[in-house]
Design an enzyme around this catalytic site. Structure first.
Site, PDB file in Angstrom:
ATOM      1  N   SER A  16      13.635  27.249  54.657  1.00  0.00           N
ATOM      2  CA  SER A  16      13.719  27.693  56.052  1.00  0.00           C
ATOM      3  C   SER A  16      14.455  29.020  56.208  1.00  0.00           C
ATOM      4  O   SER A  16      14.181  29.772  57.146  1.00  0.00           O
ATOM      5  CB  SER A  16      14.408  26.621  56.904  1.00  0.00           C
ATOM      6  OG  SER A  16      15.708  26.357  56.408  1.00  0.00           O
ATOM      7  N   ASP A 186      25.613  26.432  61.085  1.00  0.00           N
ATOM      8  CA  ASP A 186      25.660  25.077  60.535  1.00  0.00           C
ATOM      9  C   ASP A 186      26.060  25.076  59.063  1.00  0.00           C
ATOM     10  O   ASP A 186      25.886  24.075  58.368  1.00  0.00           O
ATOM     11  CB  ASP A 186      24.313  24.366  60.713  1.00  0.00           C
ATOM     12  CG  ASP A 186      23.177  25.035  59.946  1.00  0.00           C
ATOM     13  OD1 ASP A 186      23.397  26.105  59.343  1.00  0.00           O
ATOM     14  OD2 ASP A 186      22.055  24.476  59.949  1.00  0.00           O
ATOM     15  N   HIS A 189      22.129  27.749  57.666  1.00  0.00           N
ATOM     16  CA  HIS A 189      21.166  28.704  58.212  1.00  0.00           C
ATOM     17  C   HIS A 189      21.896  29.929  58.753  1.00  0.00           C
ATOM     18  O   HIS A 189      22.744  29.802  59.644  1.00  0.00           O
ATOM     19  CB  HIS A 189      20.335  28.051  59.317  1.00  0.00           C
ATOM     20  CG  HIS A 189      19.475  26.936  58.816  1.00  0.00           C
ATOM     21  ND1 HIS A 189      19.872  25.615  58.872  1.00  0.00           N
ATOM     22  CD2 HIS A 189      18.253  26.957  58.223  1.00  0.00           C
ATOM     23  CE1 HIS A 189      18.921  24.865  58.343  1.00  0.00           C
ATOM     24  NE2 HIS A 189      17.927  25.649  57.937  1.00  0.00           N
TER      25      HIS A 189
END
Length: 211
Positions: A16, A186, A189
């Site tokens: 991601s 977090d 990310h």
């Protein structure tokens, strides 16, 4: 000295952090993270080189997922450079799903990616370390799992003569300047500033100065 040459194709691969919202319906979409920043900054500095950047990161991927799609999403694209940034989900799934990936399996899977690339392509490799920051607090426990995987990436870079982007130490150093949550809300990310840090480190590893 800039390592990228006229007409080179650079492929970003990963999870991601690389994906970062790219449009799956547009093969040239780079998403909103560090691949876009690298394309922007490099294109600004070296427009005459006509370098193409491609992004095939997919959110949630682990090393095993990259291997499953490596033919279509790497080898068939015939890049001149392959930038691999994978590993945090190999750690994360241990803690949120009870589905761990051992360091041995991670390194073996990563080695397979490198070997398949070397056998099929005359491409150069850039390995990007995964990182985690201690925010929220439970991320501290992840070091036990992630640190050996970071070491594995470093060892593979040495073994195969790949370039290495040493992100873990760079994010730790950045978190002295400003709290960890500023760089990665977090712990995993990156924020816009965090993506900027990755882009700068990647370009500097490639011999491109932003000064």
């Amino acid at each position: 000295m800039n390592r990228l040459q006229q007409g080179d194709v650079v492929l970003f691969q990963g999870d991601s952090i690389t994906d970062c919202g790219r449009d799956r319906n547009f093969s040239g979409s780079l998403g909103n993270g560090y691949p876009l920043l690298i394309d922007s900054l490099f294109g600004m500095k070296f427009p005459e080189l006509n370098v193409t950047f491609l992004n095939r990161g997919i959110s949630g991927n682990r090393v095993v997922d990259l291997n499953n799609r490596w033919q279509e999403d790497c080898l068939d694209l015939k890049p001149d450079w392959v930038s691999i940034y994978i590993g945090i989900n190999d750690t994360w799934r241990r803690y949120d799903s009870g589905d761990p990936t051992s360091t041995e399996d991670y390194k073996a899977g990563y080695r397979k990616l490198i070997e398949r690339t070397r056998e099929a392509l005359d491409a150069k490799l850039i390995l990007v370390e995964p990182f985690v920051l201690p925010h929220p607090e439970d991320r501290r426990a992840w070091r036990e799992d992630l640190d050996p995987k970071i070491t594995a990436v470093r060892e593979l870079a040495v073994e195969y003569g790949a370039l290495l982007v040493p992100l873990d130490g760079l994010f730790a150093a950045a978190s002295v300047r400003r709290e960890a949550a500023f760089w990665a809300p977090d712990g995993v990310h990156p924020s816009p500033a965090g993506h900027g840090l990755i882009a700068k480190a990647w370009l500097e590893t490639m011999g491109v100065s932003l000064g």
